[in-house]
Design an enzyme around this catalytic site. Structure first.
Site, PDB file in Angstrom:
ATOM      1  N   ASP A  40       9.218  12.574  22.364  1.00 44.96           N
ATOM      2  CA  ASP A  40       7.883  12.062  22.694  1.00 44.96           C
ATOM      3  C   ASP A  40       7.338  12.848  23.887  1.00 44.96           C
ATOM      4  O   ASP A  40       7.980  12.903  24.941  1.00 44.96           O
ATOM      5  CB  ASP A  40       8.015  10.561  23.030  1.00 44.96           C
ATOM      6  CG  ASP A  40       6.666   9.887  23.204  1.00 44.96           C
ATOM      7  OD1 ASP A  40       5.640  10.570  23.097  1.00 44.96           O
ATOM      8  OD2 ASP A  40       6.654   8.676  23.466  1.00 44.96           O
ATOM      9  N   ASP A  59       2.308  13.281  18.919  1.00 44.95           N
ATOM     10  CA  ASP A  59       3.230  13.809  19.943  1.00 44.95           C
ATOM     11  C   ASP A  59       4.639  13.239  19.809  1.00 44.95           C
ATOM     12  O   ASP A  59       5.418  13.353  20.749  1.00 44.95           O
ATOM     13  CB  ASP A  59       2.691  13.482  21.342  1.00 44.95           C
ATOM     14  CG  ASP A  59       2.864  12.027  21.722  1.00 44.95           C
ATOM     15  OD1 ASP A  59       2.774  11.158  20.828  1.00 44.95           O
ATOM     16  OD2 ASP A  59       3.123  11.757  22.910  1.00 44.95           O
ATOM     17  N   GLU A  60       4.967  12.644  18.674  1.00 44.73           N
ATOM     18  CA  GLU A  60       6.207  11.861  18.612  1.00 44.73           C
ATOM     19  C   GLU A  60       6.848  11.956  17.227  1.00 44.73           C
ATOM     20  O   GLU A  60       6.145  11.906  16.224  1.00 44.73           O
ATOM     21  CB  GLU A  60       5.801  10.412  18.894  1.00 44.73           C
ATOM     22  CG  GLU A  60       6.920   9.448  19.015  1.00 44.73           C
ATOM     23  CD  GLU A  60       6.396   8.017  19.191  1.00 44.73           C
ATOM     24  OE1 GLU A  60       5.248   7.813  19.632  1.00 44.73           O
ATOM     25  OE2 GLU A  60       7.151   7.100  18.846  1.00 44.73           O
TER      26      GLU A  60
HETATM   27  P1  TTP Z   1       1.937   7.885  23.523  1.00 44.53           P
HETATM   28  O1  TTP Z   1       3.095   8.784  23.260  1.00 44.53           O
HETATM   29  O2  TTP Z   1       2.086   6.431  23.203  1.00 44.53           O
HETATM   30  O3  TTP Z   1       1.534   7.966  25.056  1.00 44.53           O
HETATM   31  P2  TTP Z   1       1.533   9.199  26.031  1.00 44.53           P
HETATM   32  O4  TTP Z   1       2.102  10.427  25.398  1.00 44.53           O
HETATM   33  O5  TTP Z   1       0.163   9.368  26.590  1.00 44.53           O
HETATM   34  O6  TTP Z   1       2.455   8.700  27.216  1.00 44.53           O
HETATM   35  P3  TTP Z   1       4.043   8.549  27.297  1.00 44.53           P
HETATM   36  O7  TTP Z   1       4.472   9.449  28.408  1.00 44.53           O
HETATM   37  O8  TTP Z   1       4.284   7.114  27.583  1.00 44.53           O
HETATM   38  O9  TTP Z   1       4.585   8.996  25.947  1.00 44.53           O
HETATM   39  O10 TTP Z   1       0.670   8.404  22.743  1.00 44.53           O
HETATM   40  C1  TTP Z   1       0.392   9.782  22.551  1.00 44.53           C
HETATM   41  C2  TTP Z   1      -1.093  10.069  22.668  1.00 44.53           C
HETATM   42  O11 TTP Z   1      -1.810   9.285  21.733  1.00 44.53           O
HETATM   43  C3  TTP Z   1      -1.659   9.720  24.019  1.00 44.53           C
HETATM   44  O12 TTP Z   1      -1.553  10.795  24.929  1.00 44.53           O
HETATM   45  C4  TTP Z   1      -3.075   9.360  23.697  1.00 44.53           C
HETATM   46  C5  TTP Z   1      -3.051   8.850  22.288  1.00 44.53           C
HETATM   47  N1  TTP Z   1      -3.151   7.365  22.267  1.00 44.53           N
HETATM   48  C6  TTP Z   1      -4.406   6.794  22.062  1.00 44.53           C
HETATM   49  O13 TTP Z   1      -5.388   7.509  21.881  1.00 44.53           O
HETATM   50  N2  TTP Z   1      -4.511   5.438  22.058  1.00 44.53           N
HETATM   51  C7  TTP Z   1      -3.441   4.602  22.264  1.00 44.53           C
HETATM   52  O14 TTP Z   1      -3.578   3.382  22.281  1.00 44.53           O
HETATM   53  C8  TTP Z   1      -2.142   5.204  22.469  1.00 44.53           C
HETATM   54  C9  TTP Z   1      -0.931   4.336  22.708  1.00 44.53           C
HETATM   55  C10 TTP Z   1      -2.062   6.581  22.459  1.00 44.53           C
HETATM   56 MG    MG Z   2       3.928  10.413  24.390  1.00 45.19          MG
END
Ligand code: TTP
Ligand code: MG
Length: 364
Positions: free
Chosen positions: A17, A115-116
Protein backbone atom coordinates in the site's frame (compact mmCIF):
# COMPACT_ATOMS: atom_id res chain seq x y z
CA UNK A 1 -8.75 -28.40 17.23
CA UNK A 2 -6.60 -31.12 15.63
CA UNK A 3 -8.23 -30.42 12.26
CA UNK A 4 -7.39 -26.76 12.69
CA UNK A 5 -3.76 -27.53 13.48
CA UNK A 6 -3.42 -29.72 10.41
CA UNK A 7 -4.67 -26.94 8.22
CA UNK A 8 -1.45 -24.91 8.49
CA UNK A 9 -1.38 -22.33 5.77
CA UNK A 10 1.85 -22.41 3.78
CA UNK A 11 1.17 -19.52 1.47
CA UNK A 12 3.34 -16.40 1.34
CA UNK A 13 1.39 -13.24 0.78
CA UNK A 14 2.41 -9.59 0.54
CA UNK A 15 0.07 -6.66 0.99
CA UNK A 16 1.43 -3.47 -0.57
CA UNK A 17 0.00 0.00 0.00
CA UNK A 18 1.52 3.31 -1.07
CA UNK A 19 1.77 5.81 1.80
CA UNK A 20 -0.67 8.76 1.54
CA UNK A 21 -0.75 8.05 -2.19
CA UNK A 22 -2.20 11.20 -3.86
CA UNK A 23 -0.54 13.48 -1.28
CA UNK A 24 2.83 11.80 -1.64
CA UNK A 25 2.70 12.17 -5.42
CA UNK A 26 2.02 15.91 -5.13
CA UNK A 27 4.80 16.29 -2.55
CA UNK A 28 7.17 14.42 -4.83
CA UNK A 29 6.37 16.74 -7.73
CA UNK A 30 6.43 19.99 -5.75
CA UNK A 31 9.08 20.31 -2.99
CA UNK A 32 7.20 23.33 -1.53
CA UNK A 33 4.45 20.95 -0.41
CA UNK A 34 6.75 18.64 1.56
CA UNK A 35 6.86 20.60 4.82
CA UNK A 36 3.24 21.81 4.96
CA UNK A 37 -0.03 20.13 5.97
CA UNK A 38 -1.50 19.04 2.64
CA UNK A 39 -5.01 17.97 1.66
CA UNK A 40 -5.86 16.65 -1.79
CA UNK A 41 -9.10 18.40 -2.76
CA UNK A 42 -10.38 21.79 -3.84
CA UNK A 43 -9.99 24.73 -1.47
CA UNK A 44 -13.50 25.37 -0.03
CA UNK A 45 -12.91 29.16 -0.09
CA UNK A 46 -12.53 29.04 -3.87
CA UNK A 47 -15.24 26.46 -4.55
CA UNK A 48 -18.24 27.59 -2.53
CA UNK A 49 -17.40 25.25 0.30
CA UNK A 50 -18.15 22.07 -1.63
CA UNK A 51 -15.87 19.09 -1.93
CA UNK A 52 -14.09 16.46 0.12
CA UNK A 53 -10.52 15.59 0.95
CA UNK A 54 -9.36 12.51 -1.01
CA UNK A 55 -6.38 12.09 1.29
CA UNK A 56 -3.99 14.12 3.44
CA UNK A 57 -0.27 13.96 4.07
CA UNK A 58 1.00 12.77 7.44
CA UNK A 59 1.56 16.32 8.75
CA UNK A 60 -2.14 17.16 8.16
CA UNK A 61 -3.23 13.83 9.65
CA UNK A 62 -1.70 14.92 12.97
CA UNK A 63 -4.43 17.60 13.08
CA UNK A 64 -7.11 15.00 12.40
CA UNK A 65 -7.53 15.57 8.65
CA UNK A 66 -8.43 12.33 6.86
CA UNK A 67 -9.78 10.81 3.63
CA UNK A 68 -13.44 11.56 2.78
CA UNK A 69 -13.60 14.46 5.24
CA UNK A 70 -15.49 17.54 4.06
CA UNK A 71 -13.11 20.28 2.92
CA UNK A 72 -14.66 22.85 5.28
CA UNK A 73 -14.34 20.51 8.25
CA UNK A 74 -10.73 19.79 7.27
CA UNK A 75 -9.93 23.49 7.20
CA UNK A 76 -11.47 23.88 10.64
CA UNK A 77 -9.34 21.05 12.01
CA UNK A 78 -6.22 22.42 10.34
CA UNK A 79 -6.52 26.14 9.45
CA UNK A 80 -3.23 26.30 7.54
CA UNK A 81 -4.08 23.26 5.42
CA UNK A 82 -2.82 23.63 1.85
CA UNK A 83 -5.27 22.33 -0.77
CA UNK A 84 -4.15 20.80 -4.06
CA UNK A 85 -6.76 19.63 -6.58
CA UNK A 86 -6.45 15.95 -7.49
CA UNK A 87 -4.89 14.95 -10.80
CA UNK A 88 -6.48 11.55 -11.44
CA UNK A 89 -4.75 10.99 -14.78
CA UNK A 90 -1.39 11.34 -13.07
CA UNK A 91 -2.37 8.92 -10.28
CA UNK A 92 -3.66 6.38 -12.80
CA UNK A 93 -0.45 6.50 -14.81
CA UNK A 94 1.61 5.96 -11.65
CA UNK A 95 -0.75 3.18 -10.58
CA UNK A 96 -0.13 1.40 -13.90
CA UNK A 97 3.64 1.71 -13.30
CA UNK A 98 3.27 0.23 -9.81
CA UNK A 99 1.05 -2.64 -10.98
CA UNK A 100 3.57 -3.42 -13.74
CA UNK A 101 6.25 -3.74 -11.01
CA UNK A 102 3.99 -6.18 -9.10
CA UNK A 103 4.05 -8.41 -12.18
CA UNK A 104 7.86 -8.64 -11.93
CA UNK A 105 7.30 -10.63 -8.72
CA UNK A 106 4.22 -12.74 -9.43
CA UNK A 107 1.19 -12.95 -11.69
CA UNK A 108 -1.04 -13.83 -8.74
CA UNK A 109 -2.12 -10.31 -7.92
CA UNK A 110 -5.35 -9.04 -6.42
CA UNK A 111 -5.58 -5.30 -7.01
CA UNK A 112 -7.57 -3.53 -4.31
CA UNK A 113 -7.18 0.13 -5.25
CA UNK A 114 -4.97 2.32 -7.41
CA UNK A 115 -2.22 2.10 -4.79
CA UNK A 116 -2.89 -1.24 -3.10
CA UNK A 117 -2.73 -4.96 -3.90
CA UNK A 118 -2.25 -8.44 -2.51
CA UNK A 119 0.52 -10.52 -4.09
CA UNK A 120 0.75 -14.27 -3.61
CA UNK A 121 4.48 -14.98 -3.93
CA UNK A 122 4.32 -18.63 -2.76
CA UNK A 123 5.80 -19.86 -6.05
CA UNK A 124 8.79 -17.53 -5.85
CA UNK A 125 11.98 -19.23 -4.60
CA UNK A 126 13.16 -16.22 -2.66
CA UNK A 127 12.12 -15.62 0.97
CA UNK A 128 9.03 -13.40 1.27
CA UNK A 129 10.72 -10.69 3.42
CA UNK A 130 13.48 -10.41 0.79
CA UNK A 131 10.84 -10.04 -1.90
CA UNK A 132 9.13 -7.33 0.16
CA UNK A 133 12.41 -5.40 0.39
CA UNK A 134 13.05 -5.80 -3.33
CA UNK A 135 9.53 -4.71 -4.19
CA UNK A 136 9.84 -1.57 -2.09
CA UNK A 137 13.18 -0.84 -3.73
CA UNK A 138 11.76 -1.27 -7.25
CA UNK A 139 8.79 1.00 -6.50
CA UNK A 140 11.13 3.65 -5.13
CA UNK A 141 13.48 3.31 -8.09
CA UNK A 142 10.68 3.68 -10.67
CA UNK A 143 8.34 6.16 -9.00
CA UNK A 144 10.19 7.78 -6.07
CA UNK A 145 7.31 6.85 -3.79
CA UNK A 146 7.40 4.99 -0.49
CA UNK A 147 5.03 2.20 0.42
CA UNK A 148 4.33 -0.10 3.33
CA UNK A 149 4.32 -3.87 3.00
CA UNK A 150 2.90 -6.62 5.20
CA UNK A 151 4.21 -10.16 4.84
CA UNK A 152 2.38 -13.20 6.15
CA UNK A 153 0.59 -16.42 5.22
CA UNK A 154 -2.90 -15.02 4.75
CA UNK A 155 -4.49 -11.83 3.44
CA UNK A 156 -5.84 -10.58 6.76
CA UNK A 157 -2.43 -10.78 8.44
CA UNK A 158 -0.61 -9.32 5.42
CA UNK A 159 -2.96 -6.32 5.41
CA UNK A 160 -2.64 -5.82 9.16
CA UNK A 161 1.12 -6.02 8.67
CA UNK A 162 1.21 -3.24 6.09
CA UNK A 163 -0.82 -1.00 8.43
CA UNK A 164 1.40 -1.82 11.38
CA UNK A 165 4.45 0.25 10.43
CA UNK A 166 3.00 2.88 8.17
CA UNK A 167 4.52 4.92 6.56
CA UNK A 168 7.49 3.35 4.81
CA UNK A 169 7.74 0.11 6.77
CA UNK A 170 7.70 -3.66 6.43
CA UNK A 171 6.09 -5.96 8.96
CA UNK A 172 6.55 -9.70 8.79
CA UNK A 173 4.05 -11.81 10.75
CA UNK A 174 5.22 -15.45 10.70
CA UNK A 175 3.15 -18.36 12.04
CA UNK A 176 4.81 -18.28 15.46
CA UNK A 177 3.81 -14.62 16.06
CA UNK A 178 0.42 -14.57 14.37
CA UNK A 179 -1.75 -15.90 17.20
CA UNK A 180 -0.32 -13.43 19.69
CA UNK A 181 -0.74 -10.59 17.18
CA UNK A 182 -4.44 -11.41 16.74
CA UNK A 183 -5.08 -11.77 20.48
CA UNK A 184 -3.79 -8.23 21.07
CA UNK A 185 -5.62 -6.71 18.13
CA UNK A 186 -8.40 -4.18 18.92
CA UNK A 187 -11.74 -5.58 17.75
CA UNK A 188 -12.35 -2.72 15.27
CA UNK A 189 -9.29 -3.88 13.30
CA UNK A 190 -10.80 -7.28 12.47
CA UNK A 191 -11.75 -7.77 8.83
CA UNK A 192 -15.40 -6.98 8.14
CA UNK A 193 -16.06 -5.26 11.46
CA UNK A 194 -17.95 -2.04 10.76
CA UNK A 195 -19.91 0.31 12.97
CA UNK A 196 -22.85 -2.05 13.50
CA UNK A 197 -20.71 -5.04 14.48
CA UNK A 198 -18.63 -2.80 16.71
CA UNK A 199 -21.74 -1.72 18.61
CA UNK A 200 -22.77 -5.35 19.13
CA UNK A 201 -19.30 -6.20 20.41
CA UNK A 202 -19.41 -3.27 22.78
CA UNK A 203 -22.60 -4.65 24.31
CA UNK A 204 -20.97 -8.07 24.57
CA UNK A 205 -17.91 -6.55 26.25
CA UNK A 206 -15.58 -7.76 23.47
CA UNK A 207 -12.70 -5.33 23.06
CA UNK A 208 -9.91 -7.29 21.40
CA UNK A 209 -8.87 -10.57 19.84
CA UNK A 210 -8.46 -12.19 23.22
CA UNK A 211 -12.11 -11.52 24.13
CA UNK A 212 -13.16 -12.74 20.69
CA UNK A 213 -11.08 -15.91 21.04
CA UNK A 214 -12.98 -16.71 24.24
CA UNK A 215 -16.34 -16.77 22.41
CA UNK A 216 -17.62 -20.12 21.14
CA UNK A 217 -18.42 -20.69 17.48
CA UNK A 218 -22.08 -21.26 18.38
CA UNK A 219 -22.28 -17.96 20.26
CA UNK A 220 -20.67 -16.09 17.38
CA UNK A 221 -23.15 -17.66 14.94
CA UNK A 222 -26.08 -16.64 17.14
CA UNK A 223 -24.94 -13.02 17.15
CA UNK A 224 -23.43 -12.64 13.68
CA UNK A 225 -24.81 -15.44 11.48
CA UNK A 226 -22.31 -16.85 8.97
CA UNK A 227 -19.96 -13.90 9.61
CA UNK A 228 -19.50 -15.52 13.04
CA UNK A 229 -17.41 -18.25 11.38
CA UNK A 230 -15.13 -15.68 9.75
CA UNK A 231 -14.62 -13.97 13.11
CA UNK A 232 -14.01 -17.26 14.90
CA UNK A 233 -11.25 -18.20 12.48
CA UNK A 234 -9.76 -14.73 12.30
CA UNK A 235 -9.31 -14.82 16.08
CA UNK A 236 -7.33 -18.04 15.47
CA UNK A 237 -5.14 -16.24 12.89
CA UNK A 238 -6.74 -18.29 10.13
CA UNK A 239 -8.22 -16.97 6.91
CA UNK A 240 -8.18 -19.07 3.77
CA UNK A 241 -9.48 -16.55 1.24
CA UNK A 242 -7.22 -16.78 -1.82
CA UNK A 243 -5.49 -13.90 -3.57
CA UNK A 244 -8.07 -13.43 -6.29
CA UNK A 245 -6.05 -13.14 -9.41
CA UNK A 246 -8.06 -10.36 -11.01
CA UNK A 247 -5.12 -8.71 -12.68
CA UNK A 248 -4.97 -11.34 -15.47
CA UNK A 249 -7.40 -9.17 -17.38
CA UNK A 250 -4.85 -7.21 -19.33
CA UNK A 251 -7.23 -6.24 -22.11
CA UNK A 252 -10.90 -5.84 -22.94
CA UNK A 253 -11.95 -6.21 -26.55
CA UNK A 254 -14.56 -7.26 -29.04
CA UNK A 255 -14.39 -8.39 -32.65
CA UNK A 256 -16.88 -9.19 -35.40
CA UNK A 257 -16.52 -11.35 -38.50
CA UNK A 258 -18.61 -10.51 -41.53
CA UNK A 259 -20.14 -13.15 -43.72
CA UNK A 260 -20.18 -10.68 -46.61
CA UNK A 261 -17.03 -8.61 -46.88
CA UNK A 262 -17.39 -4.87 -46.25
CA UNK A 263 -16.34 -2.54 -49.07
CA UNK A 264 -17.83 0.71 -47.94
CA UNK A 265 -16.16 3.18 -45.55
CA UNK A 266 -19.48 4.07 -43.89
CA UNK A 267 -20.10 0.39 -43.13
CA UNK A 268 -16.67 0.13 -41.54
CA UNK A 269 -17.29 3.20 -39.42
CA UNK A 270 -20.67 1.85 -38.27
CA UNK A 271 -19.09 -1.51 -37.40
CA UNK A 272 -16.37 0.20 -35.34
CA UNK A 273 -19.00 2.27 -33.55
CA UNK A 274 -20.95 -0.88 -32.71
CA UNK A 275 -17.81 -2.62 -31.40
CA UNK A 276 -16.79 0.47 -29.42
CA UNK A 277 -20.20 0.56 -27.73
CA UNK A 278 -19.85 -3.06 -26.65
CA UNK A 279 -16.31 -2.54 -25.37
CA UNK A 280 -17.36 0.60 -23.48
CA UNK A 281 -20.28 -1.27 -21.87
CA UNK A 282 -17.91 -4.01 -20.73
CA UNK A 283 -15.31 -1.54 -19.43
CA UNK A 284 -17.98 0.44 -17.58
CA UNK A 285 -19.41 -2.69 -15.98
CA UNK A 286 -15.96 -3.73 -14.79
CA UNK A 287 -15.03 -0.18 -13.74
CA UNK A 288 -11.93 -0.16 -15.95
CA UNK A 289 -10.12 2.40 -18.08
CA UNK A 290 -7.44 1.88 -20.73
CA UNK A 291 -4.52 3.80 -22.18
CA UNK A 292 -4.03 1.76 -25.36
CA UNK A 293 -6.64 1.34 -28.09
CA UNK A 294 -5.83 -1.37 -30.64
CA UNK A 295 -7.63 -2.00 -33.88
CA UNK A 296 -7.59 -5.36 -35.65
CA UNK A 297 -8.47 -5.68 -39.32
CA UNK A 298 -8.59 -8.80 -41.51
CA UNK A 299 -9.25 -8.67 -45.24
CA UNK A 300 -10.64 -11.33 -47.55
CA UNK A 301 -7.08 -12.54 -48.32
CA UNK A 302 -6.83 -13.38 -44.56
CA UNK A 303 -4.19 -10.72 -44.10
CA UNK A 304 -4.56 -9.56 -40.47
CA UNK A 305 -3.17 -6.27 -39.21
CA UNK A 306 -3.24 -4.77 -35.74
CA UNK A 307 -2.26 -1.26 -34.83
CA UNK A 308 -2.67 0.65 -31.59
CA UNK A 309 -2.58 4.14 -30.16
CA UNK A 310 -1.23 4.66 -26.65
CA UNK A 311 -2.03 7.82 -24.74
CA UNK A 312 -0.23 9.10 -21.63
CA UNK A 313 -3.64 9.14 -19.90
CA UNK A 314 -6.67 6.85 -20.16
CA UNK A 315 -9.18 7.16 -23.00
CA UNK A 316 -12.58 8.65 -22.35
CA UNK A 317 -15.13 5.87 -22.65
CA UNK A 318 -16.83 7.53 -25.61
CA UNK A 319 -17.78 5.14 -28.46
CA UNK A 320 -17.96 7.91 -31.10
CA UNK A 321 -14.47 9.12 -30.24
CA UNK A 322 -13.12 5.57 -30.23
CA UNK A 323 -14.70 4.90 -33.64
CA UNK A 324 -13.03 8.03 -35.03
CA UNK A 325 -9.65 6.90 -33.67
CA UNK A 326 -10.20 3.46 -35.20
CA UNK A 327 -11.03 5.08 -38.57
CA UNK A 328 -7.77 7.06 -38.49
CA UNK A 329 -5.90 3.78 -38.20
CA UNK A 330 -8.09 2.13 -40.83
CA UNK A 331 -7.56 4.92 -43.37
CA UNK A 332 -3.83 4.68 -42.81
CA UNK A 333 -3.79 0.91 -43.41
CA UNK A 334 -6.33 0.89 -46.26
CA UNK A 335 -6.09 4.19 -48.14
CA UNK A 336 -7.66 2.68 -51.29
CA UNK A 337 -10.07 -0.14 -52.01
CA UNK A 338 -10.66 -2.89 -49.46
CA UNK A 339 -12.64 -5.99 -48.74
CA UNK A 340 -12.89 -6.52 -44.97
CA UNK A 341 -13.86 -9.76 -43.20
CA UNK A 342 -13.13 -8.94 -39.57
CA UNK A 343 -12.83 -5.88 -37.36
CA UNK A 344 -11.88 -5.66 -33.71
CA UNK A 345 -11.30 -3.04 -31.03
CA UNK A 346 -9.36 -3.75 -27.84
CA UNK A 347 -8.32 -1.71 -24.84
CA UNK A 348 -5.11 -2.63 -23.06
CA UNK A 349 -2.89 -0.92 -20.48
CA UNK A 350 -5.89 -1.29 -18.22
CA UNK A 351 -6.29 0.49 -14.89
CA UNK A 352 -9.09 0.37 -12.35
CA UNK A 353 -11.53 3.25 -12.23
CA UNK A 354 -11.49 3.35 -8.40
CA UNK A 355 -12.40 6.41 -6.38
CA UNK A 356 -13.73 8.23 -9.45
CA UNK A 357 -16.67 9.36 -7.31
CA UNK A 358 -14.41 11.83 -5.54
CA UNK A 359 -13.92 13.71 -8.80
CA UNK A 360 -17.68 14.37 -8.99
CA UNK A 361 -17.44 16.49 -5.87
CA UNK A 362 -14.54 18.36 -7.32
CA UNK A 363 -16.49 19.48 -10.37
CA UNK A 364 -18.67 21.82 -8.31
P1 TTP B 1 -5.52 4.72 0.86
O1 TTP B 1 -4.43 3.75 0.57
O2 TTP B 1 -6.68 4.26 1.69
O3 TTP B 1 -4.92 5.99 1.60
P2 TTP B 1 -3.54 6.72 1.39
O4 TTP B 1 -2.66 6.01 0.41
O5 TTP B 1 -3.80 8.15 1.07
O6 TTP B 1 -2.91 6.69 2.84
P3 TTP B 1 -2.23 5.48 3.64
O7 TTP B 1 -0.83 5.93 3.91
O8 TTP B 1 -3.04 5.33 4.87
O9 TTP B 1 -2.28 4.27 2.72
O10 TTP B 1 -6.11 5.28 -0.49
C1 TTP B 1 -5.31 5.52 -1.64
C2 TTP B 1 -5.74 6.78 -2.37
O11 TTP B 1 -7.11 6.68 -2.72
C3 TTP B 1 -5.63 8.02 -1.52
O12 TTP B 1 -4.35 8.61 -1.62
C4 TTP B 1 -6.72 8.89 -2.06
C5 TTP B 1 -7.76 7.95 -2.60
N1 TTP B 1 -8.91 7.86 -1.66
C6 TTP B 1 -10.03 8.65 -1.93
O13 TTP B 1 -10.05 9.38 -2.92
N2 TTP B 1 -11.09 8.59 -1.07
C7 TTP B 1 -11.10 7.80 0.05
O14 TTP B 1 -12.06 7.80 0.82
C8 TTP B 1 -9.94 6.98 0.31
C9 TTP B 1 -9.89 6.09 1.54
C10 TTP B 1 -8.89 7.05 -0.58
MG1 MG C 1 -2.29 3.96 0.54
Amino acid sequence: MSEFLQAKDHRRILHVDIDAFYAQVEMRDNPKLRQVPLGIGRDPDQHHGHGVIATANYIARQSGVHSAMGAIEAKKACPNLVFVAPDFDKYRTISAQIHAIFHEFTDMIEPVALDEAYLDVSANKMAAPTLAAQLRHRIWEETHLTCSVGVSYNKVLAKLGSEHHKPNGVTVIPHELAQDFMLKLPIRKFRGVGQKTLEKFEKLGVKDGRDLFAMSLDDLRVHFGSFGDVLYWQARATHFSPVKDRSVRQSVGKESTFEFALHDRAQIEAAFKDLAEKVVANMTKRKLLGRTLTVKIRDDQFKTQTKGITQPTTFDLDPAFMARQAMLIFDELYPDGFSIRLLGITFSNIVEQKYEAVSLFDRF
